[in-house]
Design a protein around this motif. Sequence first.
Motif: not given
Length: 924
Positions: A9, A113-114, A712, A717
């Motif tokens: 991520e 962060k998503i 997360v 995420a």
Amino acid sequence: MEYNHKEIEESARRFWRDADIYKVAIDASRPKYYVLDMFPYPSGAGLHVGHPLGYIASDIYARYKRQKGFNVLHPMGFDAYGLPAEQYAIQTGQHPEITTRQNIERYCKQLEKIGFSFDWSRSIRTCDPEFYRWTQWAFLKMFNSWYDRNANSARPIAELEEHLAQYGTEGLDAACTKEMVLSAEDWANMDAKGKSDALMNWRLAYLANAVVNWCPKLGTVLANDEVSEGLSVRGGYPVEQKKMWQWCLRVSAYAQRLLDGLDRIDWSESLKETQRNWIGRSEGAEMRFEIQGNPELALEIFTTRPDTIFGVTFMVLAPESKYVAMVTTPDKQTEVDQYLDYVRHRTERERMIDRRVTGVFSGSYAINPLTGKPVPVWISDYVLSGYGTGAIMAVPAHDSRDYAFARHFNLPVIPLIEGADVSEASYDAKEGTMINSEGTALNLNGLSVKEAMNAAKRYVEQSGIGKVKTNYRLRDAIFSRQRYWGEPIPICYVDGIPTAYGNLPLELPEIDKYLPTETGEPPLGRAKEWHTPEGYPLELNTMPGFAGSSAYYLRYMDPHNEKALVSREADEYWRQVDLYIGGSEHATGHLIYSRFWNKFLYDCGEVCEDEPFRKLINQGMIQGRSNFVYRVKDTNTFVSAELKKDYDTTPIHVDVNIVSNDVLDQEAFRGWRPEFADAQFITGDDGRYVCGWAVEKMSKSMFNVVNPDDVVERYGADTLRMYEMFLGPLEQSKPWDTNGIDGVYRFIRKMWSLYHKGDTVVVDDTEPSAENLKSIHKLIKKVSADIENFSFNTSVAAFMICVNELASQGCRSRAVLEPLAIVAAPFAPHVAEALWRQVLGHEDSVCDAPWPEYDEKWLIESTVTMAVSFNGKARYNITLAADAPREQIEKAALEAEGAAKWLDGKTIRKIIVVPGKIVNIVIG
RNA sequence: GCGCAUGUGGCGUAAUUGGUAGCCGCGUUAGACUUAGGAUCUAAUGUCUUCGGACGUAGGGGUUCGAGUCCCCUCUUGCGCACCA
């Protein structure tokens, strides 16, 4: 290679950021699509897992549309003005701007962060002068406009002045505060102040001495949608009615258009219904009832039931009605005064809770214009001054409120509908045959209620005793707030005359304390130099919370324009929001104001669409799921939920973050709070402590707040995104329940391992098998259809099935694994990006990979299993070629093993064949 | 009171829109593996059953060869508005 969500991520986000991949610009060669979320108010508590639900859904749709070749505008910003930051400022002295900026930073970090595909270069904050100058600009445009009912449009106030100068109010049909008749001469004779006062009657943003919702605790007035059950929505403080000079927006002028527009937009039926309710259109008639012995004076009343005029047995005035003073007879004066005094001392909330029937007789009688008979005129607070004319004709037989009043004060009840029993209750239904409805001029007897209504209306118009009229419940919006943290209202007072102050932005001044002045003026009264360069004082009130959110979606189209809210070019390209996602709590606030604001700008020629949001989806609320431990009375021993019935226990909220699948982490519990350090547990045989649970509001005090950052951190995420979608239908409210998130996490790992064996990538260029192709084409078809229908939860299930199938088929073909990564991208963009670039070796981003088309030919079954049923009950299956003709299916069904048993001795009456599904043999 | 929703296994849910109800996931059970873990894999899992089957989508009625889906009534639980004449 193991699936490592952190690495995957981080590197995906780094790539997106470096390549600035979400930046969009006008591109006439591609169709546009505008996906918008309701921007958040950045509270100090940060995001919890409920907030991103709608953002994830809109992001999936935005990414999908982009892959489908649309030029997608998908922005995000912040609704930065609001009470909490100001309350915090009052307590701590910290400038609300600082609090707000800190909160926004935190929100940005959490959102980042998503993995949303927002174009942050277009971000806006309502408290930036560069943004709010356009809020102020729109306000001044409203100040300088009036609503022409003939043209059904707002028009410049100068045109009204011209009309008044030439014709007075003759031929004018304009939305106004109160009807006014002026000749051209009257107008010419008015001084500047008089003209200003008169124009306030028509301006769309106007100053009025209005009855407002005053909240003493917050020290400000509130709009109707900011009050619920007599309490402020923010804070829950009592609200009183008070008459004050306030700025208002003439939203009511747009009532009919706001209603009509609902038929042309794709919103949920329940939300449209809520708005229709709030606008509250009702058709009826306004009629005059003369006062007995005073032909000069007539009560103007509004009724939706002119057909019931023969059942009028009394009249009722609102206590605030201007008629009260006119009809009160000297002998009743004391009683009436006492009653008015009593009403005045009751708060709105008391009135709501305690609905006693109260009232007083005024001493006067009104003449029923149809029967010529006198009826008493009463005063009661069950009639509202703000609706209709503040006076009603009471028909106790067919209105439950009038009925209650009549029974309480022993007034007569005359039934008008055949068979209606009014001995116990009124008959409010609009059906039946009229009786007792005969006068010299009008006879309604024998007509149905519907016919009677039309006949009565016709008579009212023809006889001149009144006119047909449509009323709306929708009130004008109070636009002044006695607060600091809001947009200054750009008005100055030139010799006491409210005048537009056009030097925008009019920036919010610094003040020493965020409280009203000693003289009770709003906080802006503390500002030094709060006047125009010419020395005229500036308005002290600020704008309400809904001001900044009313046109923000237009600003995203052209956020850095210094010349206009939005350029013509940008407006004509992006036009309106195609998809708007947000909570239904804004149904009667923001979503009404925005529509009003947009329609006004449309009238001004500033925007090209008259509805701002073409399609709207209300995501459900995410509630908290609390966990409990059960303490045995007077001990520090806790008993597992399944055993608690054998003990006398007290449930205690326990932090959901130390509970997993309802099983308590006993060590963590001992460390959670000092008083539990030596806690003992009574558990089942497996030694596990099972907690109880309940669905409650997500809040700190219930220890059920789940922070997206923690999810997360632990699962990534992509898992958070997919799990939030998997939880259930988007529009449904549901508790956040972490039980089950492991299943989604497992799926993502499984998908990842489809491309790997140990540390090597196994994707190769072998021909995919028909089975492989069937699996992937089935998925593409299902996911495409699901996304179009916003059925994201079922898509997640389809992914799981497909990945399981491909895994068991041992699929390694690039021709299958490539489209899998592409269709997974809207849901799990990070892992899709890693697969696309690192595993499949592409240079570009998966975000720009075109959405694959599915091919039906891989989905067609070669053989098909059909159920054979007898009289609707399925008994056995037959398998045959998918394209078998009907005769062959019938033959196979009748010749199948076991058929003889069911057919034994019975006659076949009919055979129904649904190809590919079922053969039903009707026997008898 | 009026209006809008909603009701399906132990739980979250699904059902190509009238065609074998329960997909997918959780949980549970059994087994495998194992450096013993809240890991992974495999299988079973609506209820009852005399093992033939019967009963099952809040309850009752109806339409239909066939109903979770359509129609009528009742109930449940949410939500919105609420003295709006």
